[in-house]
Design a protein around this motif. Structure first.
Motif, mmCIF file in Angstrom:
data_model
loop_
_atom_site.group_PDB
_atom_site.id
_atom_site.type_symbol
_atom_site.label_atom_id
_atom_site.label_comp_id
_atom_site.label_asym_id
_atom_site.label_seq_id
_atom_site.Cartn_x
_atom_site.Cartn_y
_atom_site.Cartn_z
ATOM 1 N N ALA A 1 -4.287 0.145 6.191
ATOM 2 C CA ALA A 1 -4.833 0.657 5.095
ATOM 3 C C ALA A 1 -6.185 0.524 5.215
ATOM 4 O O ALA A 1 -7.027 1.158 4.349
ATOM 5 N N GLY B 1 -1.046 4.010 1.091
ATOM 6 C CA GLY B 1 -1.889 4.594 1.975
ATOM 7 C C GLY B 1 -3.233 5.162 1.071
ATOM 8 O O GLY B 1 -3.515 4.640 0.044
ATOM 9 N N ASP C 1 0.650 -1.159 -0.102
ATOM 10 C CA ASP C 1 -0.048 -0.147 -0.056
ATOM 11 C C ASP C 1 0.811 1.241 -0.005
ATOM 12 O O ASP C 1 1.894 1.201 0.494
ATOM 13 N N PHE D 1 -3.236 5.741 5.275
ATOM 14 C CA PHE D 1 -2.884 4.754 6.418
ATOM 15 C C PHE D 1 -3.935 5.343 7.655
ATOM 16 O O PHE D 1 -4.024 6.343 8.014
ATOM 17 N N ARG E 1 -4.065 -5.706 5.407
ATOM 18 C CA ARG E 1 -3.213 -4.539 5.059
ATOM 19 C C ARG E 1 -2.521 -3.692 6.329
ATOM 20 O O ARG E 1 -2.763 -2.631 6.300
#
Length: 140
Positions: A45, A8, A6, A10, A95
């Motif tokens: 995330a 973001g 990821d 976040f 995530r």
């Protein structure tokens, strides 16, 4: 950052009342194993994943604290959280990430899914079983 899925945005779930610009740092006690001081700060995330962490943190205070979710940005390197990734589950389905560097608060999120009392009870039981079976080892 190798293997990080990821970019973001976040999120971090907590019971702390924080302001934009403040930093979250490692060195706090674990929500799951309070006898362990964490070497990393954890984030995800998934806004509702952060909400779950906030709910669990609030639960540990006997409901006296308000669960909060913050949008955060890492200030340094971060990695997949080994507590919920390849060492325990394939990939990174939650995530979830961790960093030794601080996370900067960029805003508070108020639109996240709260757990029902039944869901909270199920998590309580799941965590209790996990910890009593010795499966609650934290990779710190």
């Amino acid at each position: 950052m190798p293997g990080v899925l990821d970019e973001g945005p976040f999120f971090h779930g907590t019971i702390a009342d924080l302001r934009v610009g403040e930093l979250l740092t490692a060195g706090r006690r674990s929500n799951y194993r309070p006898e362990i001081v964490m070497n990393h700060i954890y984030f995800t995330a998934l806004v509702d994943g952060a909400g779950l962490a906030a709910e669990i943190a609030a639960e540990l205070t006997a409901g006296e604290a308000l669960p909060r979710v913050y949008a955060v940005e890492p200030t340094g390197e971060f990695e997949n959280d080994p507590n919920v990734t390849d060492k325990k589950f394939p990939g990174n389905p939650t995530r979830s990430y961790r960093s030794g560097a601080p996370l900067r608060i960029v805003g508070e999120i108020t639109d996240w899914t709260r757990l029902t009392p039944d869901q909270l009870q199920a998590w309580r039981e799941r965590l209790s079983t996990l910890l009593s079976d010795g499966g609650g080892e934290i990779l710190n």
